[in-house]
Design a protein around this motif. Sequence first.
Motif, PDB file in Angstrom:
ATOM      1  N   ARG A   1      16.365   2.703  -5.662  1.00 60.64           N
ATOM      2  CA  ARG A   1      15.677   2.836  -6.937  1.00 60.64           C
ATOM      3  C   ARG A   1      14.440   1.949  -6.938  1.00 60.64           C
ATOM      4  NH1 ARG A   1      16.211  -1.799  -9.560  1.00 60.64           N
ATOM      5  NH2 ARG A   1      18.162  -2.939  -9.656  1.00 60.64           N
ATOM      6  N   PRO A   2      13.534   2.184  -7.903  1.00 60.07           N
ATOM      7  CA  PRO A   2      12.372   1.296  -8.005  1.00 60.07           C
ATOM      8  C   PRO A   2      12.805  -0.140  -8.315  1.00 60.07           C
ATOM      9  CG  PRO A   2      11.976   3.315  -9.240  1.00 60.07           C
ATOM     10  CD  PRO A   2      13.441   3.317  -8.842  1.00 60.07           C
ATOM     11  N   LEU A   3      12.076  -1.082  -7.758  1.00 59.81           N
ATOM     12  CA  LEU A   3      12.292  -2.495  -8.061  1.00 59.81           C
ATOM     13  C   LEU A   3      12.018  -2.715  -9.543  1.00 59.81           C
ATOM     14  CD1 LEU A   3      12.655  -5.384  -6.663  1.00 59.81           C
ATOM     15  CD2 LEU A   3      10.168  -5.506  -6.788  1.00 59.81           C
ATOM     16  N   ALA A   4      12.854  -3.501 -10.199  1.00 60.88           N
ATOM     17  CA  ALA A   4      12.699  -3.796 -11.627  1.00 60.88           C
ATOM     18  C   ALA A   4      12.504  -5.293 -11.832  1.00 60.88           C
ATOM     19  CB  ALA A   4      13.937  -3.310 -12.392  1.00 60.88           C
TER      20      ALA A   4
ATOM     21  N   ASP B   1       6.524 -14.103  -7.497  1.00 60.42           N
ATOM     22  CA  ASP B   1       5.667 -13.476  -8.518  1.00 60.42           C
ATOM     23  C   ASP B   1       4.927 -12.296  -7.909  1.00 60.42           C
ATOM     24  OD1 ASP B   1       6.461 -15.377 -10.366  1.00 60.42           O
ATOM     25  OD2 ASP B   1       4.607 -16.550 -10.219  1.00 60.42           O
ATOM     26  N   GLN B   2       4.373 -12.490  -6.720  1.00 58.90           N
ATOM     27  CA  GLN B   2       3.620 -11.428  -6.056  1.00 58.90           C
ATOM     28  C   GLN B   2       4.535 -10.264  -5.685  1.00 58.90           C
ATOM     29  OE1 GLN B   2       1.669 -12.608  -2.437  1.00 58.90           O
ATOM     30  NE2 GLN B   2       0.634 -10.652  -2.213  1.00 58.90           N
ATOM     31  N   LEU B   3       5.720 -10.551  -5.145  1.00 61.83           N
ATOM     32  CA  LEU B   3       6.647  -9.497  -4.740  1.00 61.83           C
ATOM     33  C   LEU B   3       7.166  -8.695  -5.937  1.00 61.83           C
ATOM     34  CD1 LEU B   3       8.705 -11.421  -2.037  1.00 61.83           C
ATOM     35  CD2 LEU B   3       6.973  -9.641  -1.652  1.00 61.83           C
ATOM     36  N   MET B   4       7.300  -9.344  -7.071  1.00 60.82           N
ATOM     37  CA  MET B   4       7.835  -8.676  -8.257  1.00 60.82           C
ATOM     38  C   MET B   4       6.753  -7.942  -9.055  1.00 60.82           C
ATOM     39  SD  MET B   4      10.976  -9.214  -7.824  1.00 60.82           S
ATOM     40  CE  MET B   4      11.488  -8.333  -9.299  1.00 60.82           C
ATOM     41  N   ASP B   5       5.495  -8.140  -8.709  1.00 59.58           N
ATOM     42  CA  ASP B   5       4.376  -7.543  -9.446  1.00 59.58           C
ATOM     43  C   ASP B   5       4.176  -6.094  -9.009  1.00 59.58           C
ATOM     44  OD1 ASP B   5       2.113  -7.059 -10.956  1.00 59.58           O
ATOM     45  OD2 ASP B   5       0.772  -8.137  -9.598  1.00 59.58           O
ATOM     46  N   THR B   6       4.880  -5.188  -9.654  1.00 60.37           N
ATOM     47  CA  THR B   6       4.740  -3.761  -9.367  1.00 60.37           C
ATOM     48  C   THR B   6       4.351  -3.039 -10.649  1.00 60.37           C
ATOM     49  OG1 THR B   6       7.079  -3.331  -9.802  1.00 60.37           O
ATOM     50  CG2 THR B   6       6.465  -3.828  -7.514  1.00 60.37           C
ATOM     51  N   ASP B   7       3.583  -1.957 -10.494  1.00 65.74           N
ATOM     52  CA  ASP B   7       3.214  -1.133 -11.647  1.00 65.74           C
ATOM     53  C   ASP B   7       3.572   0.335 -11.415  1.00 65.74           C
ATOM     54  OD1 ASP B   7       1.308  -0.178  -9.889  1.00 65.74           O
ATOM     55  OD2 ASP B   7      -0.413  -0.919 -11.018  1.00 65.74           O
ATOM     56  N   ASN B   8       4.223   0.628 -10.293  1.00 64.54           N
ATOM     57  CA  ASN B   8       4.678   1.972  -9.911  1.00 64.54           C
ATOM     58  C   ASN B   8       3.535   2.938  -9.623  1.00 64.54           C
ATOM     59  OD1 ASN B   8       7.286   0.993 -10.137  1.00 64.54           O
ATOM     60  ND2 ASN B   8       7.546   1.776 -12.201  1.00 64.54           N
ATOM     61  N   GLU B   9       2.326   2.439  -9.509  1.00 66.27           N
ATOM     62  CA  GLU B   9       1.186   3.262  -9.103  1.00 66.27           C
ATOM     63  C   GLU B   9       0.394   2.558  -8.007  1.00 66.27           C
ATOM     64  OE1 GLU B   9      -1.149   4.619 -12.417  1.00 66.27           O
ATOM     65  OE2 GLU B   9       0.619   5.335 -13.482  1.00 66.27           O
TER      66      GLU B   9
ATOM     67  N   SER C   1      11.290  -1.486   0.432  1.00 70.04           N
ATOM     68  CA  SER C   1      10.028  -0.971   0.951  1.00 70.04           C
ATOM     69  C   SER C   1       9.016  -1.116  -0.172  1.00 70.04           C
ATOM     70  CB  SER C   1      10.148   0.495   1.387  1.00 70.04           C
ATOM     71  OG  SER C   1      10.465   1.332   0.286  1.00 70.04           O
ATOM     72  N   ARG C   2       7.759  -1.356   0.213  1.00 69.80           N
ATOM     73  CA  ARG C   2       6.745  -1.558  -0.813  1.00 69.80           C
ATOM     74  C   ARG C   2       5.381  -1.194  -0.291  1.00 69.80           C
ATOM     75  NH1 ARG C   2       7.228  -6.082  -3.537  1.00 69.80           N
ATOM     76  NH2 ARG C   2       9.345  -6.505  -2.923  1.00 69.80           N
ATOM     77  N   TYR C   3       4.491  -0.868  -1.220  1.00 73.78           N
ATOM     78  CA  TYR C   3       3.087  -0.723  -0.872  1.00 73.78           C
ATOM     79  C   TYR C   3       2.247  -1.364  -1.957  1.00 73.78           C
ATOM     80  CZ  TYR C   3       2.264   3.276  -4.095  1.00 73.78           C
ATOM     81  OH  TYR C   3       2.138   4.092  -5.188  1.00 73.78           O
ATOM     82  N   ALA C   4       1.013  -1.695  -1.572  1.00 70.16           N
ATOM     83  CA  ALA C   4       0.016  -2.211  -2.512  1.00 70.16           C
ATOM     84  C   ALA C   4      -1.321  -1.595  -2.138  1.00 70.16           C
ATOM     85  CB  ALA C   4      -0.074  -3.733  -2.441  1.00 70.16           C
ATOM     86  N   ALA C   5      -2.065  -1.151  -3.134  1.00 70.14           N
ATOM     87  CA  ALA C   5      -3.377  -0.558  -2.908  1.00 70.14           C
ATOM     88  C   ALA C   5      -4.301  -1.598  -2.292  1.00 70.14           C
ATOM     89  CB  ALA C   5      -3.959  -0.053  -4.223  1.00 70.14           C
TER      90      ALA C   5
ATOM     91  N   ARG D   1       1.781   9.394  -1.859  1.00 75.01           N
ATOM     92  CA  ARG D   1       1.096  10.695  -1.908  1.00 75.01           C
ATOM     93  C   ARG D   1       0.898  11.149  -3.352  1.00 75.01           C
ATOM     94  NH1 ARG D   1       4.561  12.920   2.712  1.00 75.01           N
ATOM     95  NH2 ARG D   1       3.147  12.714   4.467  1.00 75.01           N
ATOM     96  N   SER D   2       1.978  11.089  -4.132  1.00 76.41           N
ATOM     97  CA  SER D   2       1.890  11.576  -5.516  1.00 76.41           C
ATOM     98  C   SER D   2       0.981  10.699  -6.372  1.00 76.41           C
ATOM     99  CB  SER D   2       3.281  11.705  -6.143  1.00 76.41           C
ATOM    100  OG  SER D   2       3.858  10.439  -6.354  1.00 76.41           O
ATOM    101  N   ASN D   3       0.775   9.460  -5.962  1.00 80.28           N
ATOM    102  CA  ASN D   3      -0.126   8.558  -6.690  1.00 80.28           C
ATOM    103  C   ASN D   3      -1.559   8.622  -6.159  1.00 80.28           C
ATOM    104  OD1 ASN D   3       1.709   7.671  -8.596  1.00 80.28           O
ATOM    105  ND2 ASN D   3       2.405   5.955  -7.360  1.00 80.28           N
ATOM    106  N   GLY D   4      -1.856   9.586  -5.289  1.00 81.72           N
ATOM    107  CA  GLY D   4      -3.222   9.846  -4.870  1.00 81.72           C
ATOM    108  C   GLY D   4      -3.735   9.073  -3.675  1.00 81.72           C
TER     109      GLY D   4
END
Length: 187
Positions: free
Chosen positions: A36-39, A75-83, A104-108, A142-145
Amino acid sequence: MLTVKDHNDRAAAAFTTVAGQHWIEALKDGRHVLIRPLARNDRDREYAFIKRLSPESRHMRFLAQISEPGAAMLDQLMDTDNEQRMAYIALVYENGQLIEVGVSRYAATGAHECECAITVADDWKHLGLGALLMEHLIRTARSNGFHQMYSVDASSNTPMRDLAKSLGFETHNDPDDSCQVIHRLDL
């Protein structure tokens, strides 16, 4: 000792309490994990996961020796916005609670490019968990462009090289560091 069936029965009961987007996936050994997504409320779980990693696994993940994650790193690892910044965690049911066994994670890093990372707990490796986590991450990117995903890894990290190859990434030496490679995937 728990059989795979006992493990899966207990996991199924625990997984039914999870709300929100999630998947229950089978591993090569027949056990199941919840992805599931990280919360935000996973901070302690993420800390415990990193602490349980072997020194070698922590080094491969962070490309540095760390004994434990500090507040700024968490703080950095928990900073997700799902996009622009996304993370998925894999959970199993152990000793009455859900335990993180992979992330697993990605960052723009640009308008259409993102950097990814994957970490699997030492005793959960070689079961297909890394591929499952990355498949969810790739679909979301992919779905986030995003048009390209990459990962910078130690050249000695053979399991990551094998995973990247199996997922269609191309691998090249890092021109800035001979001890590193860059895996790239066109999305």
